[in-house]
Design a protein around this motif. Structure first.
Motif, PDB file in Angstrom:
ATOM      1  N   VAL A   1      78.071  -7.689  -5.599  1.00 55.86           N
ATOM      2  CA  VAL A   1      77.919  -7.113  -6.923  1.00 55.86           C
ATOM      3  C   VAL A   1      77.514  -7.983  -7.890  1.00 55.86           C
ATOM      4  O   VAL A   1      78.109  -9.203  -8.150  1.00 55.86           O
ATOM      5  N   ASP A   2      76.871  -7.296  -8.773  1.00 61.95           N
ATOM      6  CA  ASP A   2      76.131  -8.199 -10.224  1.00 61.95           C
ATOM      7  C   ASP A   2      76.952  -7.846 -11.173  1.00 61.95           C
ATOM      8  O   ASP A   2      76.559  -6.671 -11.778  1.00 61.95           O
TER       9      ASP A   2
ATOM     10  N   GLN B   1      78.254   0.091  -8.673  1.00 62.45           N
ATOM     11  CA  GLN B   1      77.823  -0.778  -7.715  1.00 62.45           C
ATOM     12  C   GLN B   1      78.556  -0.901  -6.468  1.00 62.45           C
ATOM     13  O   GLN B   1      78.164  -1.036  -5.142  1.00 62.45           O
TER      14      GLN B   1
END
Length: 202
Positions: free
Chosen positions: A129-130, A139
């Motif tokens: 996950v960014d 996400q």
């Protein structure tokens, strides 16, 4: 993909269900465990899984319920195999004991009641996950869905393979009965393994 094809409880459960009731039940249970996995994905995105894993009492309660359910399924499978044995020996293959619809429902429950699945998603998915891109929950859901889809695909392949083995033994009812009893034993073993699972460290 590597994680999906690595033998684990989900694959063993699908194989056991297929050997017990045939390819249709195996495929149905694959989709069931997939839906059960999505329950954990959604719970993880909402933070519910983290709460369960942080509480020793909730984790223990969930794993014991899931373990008891698996053991119960295993015992019932063994009993059905023994009960159907005379009819199978009389001629013809033993009919699937529960049907695809019920196999699907049981697959959902088996996976949804497994806290180790929640632990996996909380430990694995966040690594991809960014947080800087925003919409972290979305996400998490998307990545979790990809993981579940790959796992389900692997389970379906296992169901077809196990189904082929079962069909090859269709002319030998006694062997079918033994396969069903072995499958029940595998479910009981999975349940006992879950019962003794430890809560992941915080």
């Amino acid at each position: 993909m590597l994680l999906a094809i690595t033998p684990g409880p989900g694959i063993f459960y699908v194989a056991a269900r297929t050997r017990a009731g045939g390819r249709a039940e195996g495929v149905a249970s694959s989709f069931g465990t997939g839906l059960g996995g999505m329950v954990h994905v959604l719970a993880g995105s909402l933070g519910i899984s983290a709460i369960v894993l942080a509480s020793a009492e909730l984790f223990t309660a969930l794993k014991l319920v899931g373990a008891a359910y698996l053991v119960w399924l295993g015992i019932r499978t063994i009993q059905a195999a023994r009960r159907d044995m005379p009819a199978g020996l009389a001629g013809g293959a033993v009919a699937p004991p529960i049907g695809a619809r019920r196999a699907f429902r049981e697959g959902v429950l088996v996976e949804a009641l497994n806290p180790k699945t929640a632990a996996f998603f909380l430990a694995f998915v966040p690594q991809f996950v960014d947080s800087g891109a925003g919409q972290v929950a979305l996400q998490f859901v998307v990545l979790g869905f990809v993981s579940v889809a790959l796992n389900t695909l692997a389970d379906i392949v296992v169901a077809f393979a196990a189904g082929g083995i079962r069909e090859g033994a269709a002319a030998r009812p006694a062997l079918i009965s033994r396969l069903r009893q072995a499958s029940g034993g595998a479910m009981i073993a999975l349940g006992l393994g879950l019962a003794f699972a430890r809560r992941p460290p915080a």
